[in-house]
Design an enzyme around this catalytic site. Structure first.
Site, PDB file in Angstrom:
ATOM      1  N   LYS A 172       0.660  -1.085  -0.037  1.00 28.85           N
ATOM      2  CA  LYS A 172       0.294   0.008  -0.183  1.00 28.85           C
ATOM      3  C   LYS A 172       0.635   1.132  -0.544  1.00 28.85           C
ATOM      4  O   LYS A 172       1.189   1.420   1.188  1.00 28.85           O
ATOM      5  CB  LYS A 172      -0.867  -0.236   1.492  1.00 28.85           C
ATOM      6  CG  LYS A 172      -1.975   1.296   1.584  1.00 28.85           C
ATOM      7  CD  LYS A 172      -2.830   1.152   2.431  1.00 28.85           C
ATOM      8  CE  LYS A 172      -2.027   2.338   3.559  1.00 28.85           C
ATOM      9  NZ  LYS A 172      -1.718   3.563   2.252  1.00 28.85           N
ATOM     10  N   GLU A 247      10.285   1.600  10.180  1.00 32.33           N
ATOM     11  CA  GLU A 247      11.518   2.938   9.881  1.00 32.33           C
ATOM     12  C   GLU A 247      11.327   3.483  10.368  1.00 32.33           C
ATOM     13  O   GLU A 247       9.188   3.801   8.884  1.00 32.33           O
ATOM     14  CB  GLU A 247      12.159   2.200   8.122  1.00 32.33           C
ATOM     15  CG  GLU A 247      12.807   1.079   7.476  1.00 32.33           C
ATOM     16  CD  GLU A 247      14.212   1.046   8.904  1.00 32.33           C
ATOM     17  OE1 GLU A 247      14.130   2.412   9.218  1.00 32.33           O
ATOM     18  OE2 GLU A 247      14.363   0.229   9.036  1.00 32.33           O
ATOM     19  N   CYS A 281      13.081  11.805   6.114  1.00 36.65           N
ATOM     20  CA  CYS A 281      13.204  10.909   7.443  1.00 36.65           C
ATOM     21  C   CYS A 281      14.559  11.186   7.860  1.00 36.65           C
ATOM     22  O   CYS A 281      15.427  11.086   9.319  1.00 36.65           O
ATOM     23  CB  CYS A 281      13.065   9.626   7.605  1.00 36.65           C
ATOM     24  SG  CYS A 281      13.931   8.957   6.427  1.00 36.65           S
ATOM     25  N   GLU A 383       9.724  16.284  15.977  1.00 36.28           N
ATOM     26  CA  GLU A 383       9.751  15.830  14.853  1.00 36.28           C
ATOM     27  C   GLU A 383       8.716  16.969  13.249  1.00 36.28           C
ATOM     28  O   GLU A 383       7.481  16.456  13.564  1.00 36.28           O
ATOM     29  CB  GLU A 383       9.338  14.060  13.640  1.00 36.28           C
ATOM     30  CG  GLU A 383       9.452  14.571  12.591  1.00 36.28           C
ATOM     31  CD  GLU A 383       9.330  13.435  11.495  1.00 36.28           C
ATOM     32  OE1 GLU A 383       8.706  12.362  11.858  1.00 36.28           O
ATOM     33  OE2 GLU A 383      10.519  12.546  11.272  1.00 36.28           O
TER      34      GLU A 383
END
Ligand code: NAD
Length: 480
Positions: A172, A247, A281, A383
């Site tokens: 997906k 991850e 990231c 973040e």
């Protein structure tokens, strides 16, 4: 308006719900395609197809899988322009970047794992009169879920090793950037994949992602995305004893020492902070500079950041494209406000950027640098994942290590110094899966990729990913 479809058992099909989600082009703010709003019925259909295909695919010779993966890489390269344009429109990133990095890297992922499939062996050992060897069997069906920031790059980084290892895949892509995964479906038959081996389901996380995580017949999950989603996936999959590769997010430090090569470092640190609008990231969003050069470095850094003007992603001179969505833009802007409430000073940027012409409603943010914040404030702990970084001074190497390690994340870091001993000490002491010295985003696909602490569990890359998608059986034979 184009209506995307799922790809299940070698065929394009509408979602069971017959409902669609809108896909917005971030550079214009306009809806330009519709994507299937899939649910557990579509996932079940894909599991049925993969279940029927998995035995034969798992039994193919590695060279045969390698040939198919290489053909897919060729086909992606043949269609580079179409893929790059789709990636840029879907994500907002400059077209030159998709053309130079995202799409070539996706082709390279398939090539890399084509070679790896043919090189993958297993261990054996002899103890006395007993010979041990390891049979490595594909896990069967792998669930692969990827984010929006590097759409085809990360999607292929997951499905390539799964397919190379002999698994069937139910994948997906992010609902925010579905287009290149959809284009890939058109090439799968041509490349030679049998029906049911690759199944691609579109839809949002709770609707289409969660049923993949929860399905009892999908024993391995490879996920890249946010830490909060990763936490839910870990909680849901663990009681089912699934294999998990996670991850997740990062808040990466960039450490600049007095003795760095000044010009190279300014260039490198700007790139590390703002590549892909800061939506990688691995981007270095917390910059710590040793006091001896702090002011000189800060001023040169800000001057360079001011050259990163926002523009139409399709224009070749554009340095910064749009951020991925309106809601993401609002989130990033709210962090810039928070930073000021926390006592930070905006040195440059700080606002939504307006781009004229077809992009006048687009989601652009001026590259932003903030000074004067503590390491413990939310701006430096959470973040943000946009074109925003903070810059502060430090005095000693010990302090730099402590600052680097002061968040819950541990994905990547970069250290800029001409003292090799200092570089080695920093590398040993920073809590991160990746430490770059005097560079950033140098990627050798053979190396372990992933993070520590809340940045993830497990590693991707090299043979590690083939280990992940296979299950070892130790065979011990007594030889008389
Ligand atoms: P996200 O977690 O919101 O979504 C990632 C994917 O998971 C999407 O496909 C989404 O539809 C799906 N998803 C969401 N909820 C789900 C659920 N309950 N079950 C199953 N699937 C679900 O992340 P995002 O906003 O798309 O991506 C940004 C995040 O990804 C950032 O945190 C970034 O740091 C991280 N990221 C990490 C890496 C890495 O290698 N560590 C690489 C790229 C991005």
């Amino acid at each position: 308006m184009e209506k995307l479809r799922n790809y299940i058992n070698g065929k394009f099909c509408a979602p069971a719900s017959r409902k669609y989600l809108e896909n917005v082009e971030p550079a214009t703010g306009r809806v330009y395609s519709l994507i299937p709003d899939s649910d557990e019925r579509d996932v079940q259909k894909a599991v049925d197809a993969a279940s029927a295909a998995k035995k034969a695919w798992g039994a193919t010779e590695p060279e045969q899988r390698a040939a198919i993966l290489n053909r897919l890489a060729d086909l992606i390269e043949d269609n580079l322009d179409e893929f790059a344009l789709a990636e840029s429109r879907d994500n907002g990133k400059p077209l030159w970047l998709s053309k130079a990095v995202d799409i070539p890297r996706a082709a390279r992922n398939f090539r890399f794992y084509a070679t790896a499939a043919a090189q993958f062996g297993s261990e054996s050992s002899v103890q006395g009169d007993v010979l041990n060897y390891t049979l490595r069997k594909p896990v069967g069906i792998a669930g692969c879920i990827s984010p929006w920031n590097l759409p085809l790059y990360l999607f292929s980084w997951k499905i390539a090793p799964a397919l190379a290892a002999g698994c069937c895949v139910i994948a997906k892509p992010s609902e925010v950037t579905p287009l290149t995964a959809y284009l890939l479906c058109r090439l799968l038959k041509k490349a030679g994949f049998p029906d049911g081996v690759v199944n691609i389901i579109h839809g949002n996380g709770p609707g289409a992602g969660a049923p993949i995580i929860e399905h009892k017949d999908i024993p391995a999950i490879s996920f890249t995305g946010g830490t909060a989603t990763g936490e839910w996936i870990a909680r849901t999959a663990a009681p089912m004893f699934k294999k998990l590769s996670l991850e997740l997010g990062g808040k990466n430090p960039t450490i600049v020492f007095d003795d760095c090569d000044f010009e190279t470092t300014v260039r490198g640190v700007v790139r590390a902070a703002f590549a892909n609008q800061g939506q990688i990231c691995l981007c270095g969003s917390r910059i710590y500079v040793q006091r001896g050069i702090y002011e000189q470095f800060r001023d040169a850094f800000v001057e360079k950041v001011q050259t990163l003007t926002c523009g139409d992603p399709l224009k070749p001179k554009t340095k910064q494209g749009a951020v991925v969505s309106e809601s993401h833009m609002e989130k990033v802007l709210s962090y810039i406000e928070l930073a000021q409430e926390e006592g930070g000073t905006v040195l440059t940027g700080g606002k939504r950027a307006r781009v004229s012409g077809r992009c006048k409603e687009g989601y652009f943010i001026e590259p932003t640098v903030i000074e004067g914040l503590t390491a413990t404030c939310r701006t430096n702990q959470e973040e943000i994942f946009g074109p925003v970084c903070t810059i502060e001074a430090f005095d000693t190497e010990e302090e730099a290590v402590q600052l680097a390690n002061s968040t819950k994340y541990g994905l990547a870091s970069s250290v800029w110094t001409s003292d090799l001993n200092c570089a080695h000490r920093m590398a040993a002491n920073i809590e991160a899966g990746i430490v770059w010295i005097n560079c950033w985003l140098e990627r050798d696909l053979r190396t372990p990729f992933g993070g520590v602490k809340h940045s993830g569990v497990g590693r991707e890359g090299g043979m590690i990913a083939l280990d992940f998608f296979t299950e070892p059986t130790n065979v011990a034979i007594k030889v008389n």
